[in-house]
Design a protein around this motif. Structure first.
Motif, mmCIF file in Angstrom:
data_model
loop_
_atom_site.group_PDB
_atom_site.id
_atom_site.type_symbol
_atom_site.label_atom_id
_atom_site.label_comp_id
_atom_site.label_asym_id
_atom_site.label_seq_id
_atom_site.Cartn_x
_atom_site.Cartn_y
_atom_site.Cartn_z
ATOM 1 N N ARG A 209 -60.307 20.572 38.938
ATOM 2 C CA ARG A 209 -60.800 21.565 37.985
ATOM 3 C C ARG A 209 -61.318 20.961 36.685
ATOM 4 N NH1 ARG A 209 -55.640 25.473 38.140
ATOM 5 N NH2 ARG A 209 -54.694 23.405 38.268
ATOM 6 N N GLY A 210 -60.667 19.931 36.195
ATOM 7 C CA GLY A 210 -61.005 19.390 34.882
ATOM 8 C C GLY A 210 -62.413 18.839 34.798
ATOM 9 N N GLU A 211 -63.045 19.073 33.670
ATOM 10 C CA GLU A 211 -64.393 18.559 33.452
ATOM 11 C C GLU A 211 -64.324 17.111 32.976
ATOM 12 O OE1 GLU A 211 -67.181 22.091 31.967
ATOM 13 O OE2 GLU A 211 -65.307 22.015 30.813
ATOM 14 N N ALA A 212 -65.196 16.277 33.508
ATOM 15 C CA ALA A 212 -65.294 14.894 33.059
ATOM 16 C C ALA A 212 -65.981 14.854 31.692
ATOM 17 C CB ALA A 212 -66.075 14.075 34.077
ATOM 18 N N GLU A 218 -61.858 9.113 35.499
ATOM 19 C CA GLU A 218 -61.903 7.666 35.251
ATOM 20 C C GLU A 218 -61.286 6.896 36.415
ATOM 21 O OE1 GLU A 218 -59.747 4.559 32.160
ATOM 22 O OE2 GLU A 218 -60.226 6.582 31.444
ATOM 23 N N ILE A 219 -60.174 7.399 36.941
ATOM 24 C CA ILE A 219 -59.512 6.732 38.067
ATOM 25 C C ILE A 219 -60.371 6.827 39.323
ATOM 26 C CG2 ILE A 219 -57.497 6.806 39.600
ATOM 27 C CD1 ILE A 219 -55.898 7.792 37.106
ATOM 28 N N VAL A 228 -65.830 15.262 41.158
ATOM 29 C CA VAL A 228 -66.570 16.520 41.039
ATOM 30 C C VAL A 228 -65.665 17.557 40.389
ATOM 31 C CG1 VAL A 228 -67.772 18.365 42.273
ATOM 32 C CG2 VAL A 228 -67.937 16.008 43.103
ATOM 33 N N SER A 229 -66.103 18.102 39.269
ATOM 34 C CA SER A 229 -65.365 19.191 38.636
ATOM 35 C C SER A 229 -65.789 20.507 39.266
ATOM 36 C CB SER A 229 -65.637 19.224 37.133
ATOM 37 O OG SER A 229 -65.102 20.418 36.576
ATOM 38 N N THR A 230 -64.811 21.274 39.738
ATOM 39 C CA THR A 230 -65.143 22.562 40.350
ATOM 40 C C THR A 230 -65.597 23.586 39.307
ATOM 41 O OG1 THR A 230 -62.785 23.139 40.263
ATOM 42 C CG2 THR A 230 -63.634 22.231 42.328
ATOM 43 N N LYS A 231 -65.440 23.258 38.020
ATOM 44 C CA LYS A 231 -66.012 24.119 36.979
ATOM 45 C C LYS A 231 -67.520 23.950 36.907
ATOM 46 C CE LYS A 231 -61.920 24.385 34.001
ATOM 47 N NZ LYS A 231 -61.347 24.073 32.656
#
Length: 367
Positions: A209-212, A218-219, A228-231
């Motif tokens: 979920r989290g946006e890069a 990073e990991i 890929v952020s699902t947001k």
């Protein structure tokens, strides 16, 4: 000696319990191994046990010592122990045998019995204490060169098993050679599954979920996979870009996403569920469409829980290779250390409240 325990069935009962110190004579035939606990990893399982969602005390006890991700050093061994010696760094498997044929041949993680035995989870005490003793069969040696990854050994075994089981099942196709994999979830299991798949040469997309930019991204990037952020992009949108994947491993703990994965897997593909969802949530699925495409597409749904000794050994090999291939990346998973068993309240607070706590572990003692 001190141990962190809960009272099963009583929500938020985590507490410090005084328990007897173990000894080698508890294990028959001179096959005991006495381990000084150095670190113990905790995760959503421990949080959910403290919430009384599941978990039972061993017979005769009212408490359950929690913690199933162990890392320690061997202090003494029984006279008939061959593979382990004092001074070795070790971890321990979690499942213990019942009476089914699978238990009797060492595949306790595949038991066919309704009642199962797991240290720190169900009917067997865990490792959040100062010392434990166990049979040599359940003790797995950890190379000294991997001691900086300490409590990742157990979650890595689960990731290794999930991927291994998919490949084992796909022997039915004779020539299955997956190219694209999705990993749903970027917690410890998701990230370590990403590693296993990258080491197998797949093109891997890890969704969370989290946006890069963020630590998980990073990991993932450090392992040369794609975050890929699902947001920003839905599962369906990603499929339009990459084509349907050959393998999807769900490590989200969300039943909605687990079922959604079934809509997007390619022909002859495998969906592996590793998450456990305690609760009564319901979700609507396009069951006719899934039924049609799964039958016509020879697709497979596989559940994978826990791991046996062989999977631990696989996981340790992959951790060693991954640590060389992607130097410094895996250690970033170990985000939040808590010093001492006395700080169990802070341990649980991190599990419940801190969204940045990717991996929480307790520093029990120095080697």
């Amino acid at each position: 000696m001190k141990a962190v325990a809960v009272t099963p069935g009583t929500p938020n009962s985590v507490h410090l319990e005084d328990i007897p110190a173990p000894s080698l004579d508890q294990i028959a035939d001179g096959l005991g191994v006495l381990v000084k606990v150095l670190k113990v990893g905790v995760d959503a399982t421990d949080r959910e046990i403290n919430e009384a969602q599941y978990g039972n005390a061993p017979e005769g006890d009212k408490h359950l010592v929690i913690g199933h991700e162990s890392f320690g050093i061997v202090e003494a061994v029984g006279e008939n122990v061959k593979r382990i010696k004092p001074g070795d760094y070790v971890t321990a498997t979690v499942r213990r045998p019942g009476n089914s044929i699978y238990d009797l041949i060492g595949t306790n993680d595949m038991t066919s019995e309704e009642t199962y035995y797991e240290r720190g989870i169900n009917l067997r005490h865990g490792f959040l204490t100062e010392y434990f003793v166990d049979e040599e069969e359940y003790i797995v040696r950890v190379p000294e060169g991997l001691k900086h990854l300490h409590v990742l050994q157990e979650p890595m075994s689960c990731a290794a098993k999930a991927v291994y089981q998919a490949y084992e099942a796909q022997r039915r196709l004779k020539v299955w050679s997956p190219k694209v994999a999705y990993v749903l979830g970027a917690g410890q299991i998701g990230l370590l599954t990403t590693l296993v798949l990258k080491l197998k040469g797949l093109e891997v997309y890890t969704l969370a979920r989290g946006e890069a930019p963020n630590l998980k991204a990073e990991i993932v990037d450090g392992m040369e996979a794609t975050y890929v952020s699902t947001k920003d992009k839905s599962l369906a949108a990603l499929v339009k870009e990459t084509g349907k994947p050959d393998l999807i491993v769900d490590a989200t703990g969300s039943s909605k996403l687990a079922f959604e994965a079934m809509e997007h897997i390619g022909h002859n593909g495998v969906v592996v569920w590793t998450g456990i969802t305690g609760g009564d949530k319901k979700t609507e699925v396009p069951s006719d469409n899934i039924n049609l495409n799964w039958v016509l597409g020879n697709k497979l749904l596989l559940g994978s829980v826990n791991a046996n000794r062989g999977h631990f050994e696989m996981g340790i090999r992959d951790l060693a290779l991954g640590d060389v291939m992607y130097p410094g990346v895996l250690q970033k998973i170990l985000t939040h250390g808590v010093d001492g068993l006395d700080n169990y309240a802070e341990m649980m607070r991190l599990l419940v409240e801190d969204k940045n706590a990717l991996k929480v572990f307790v520093n029990v003692a120095e080697a």
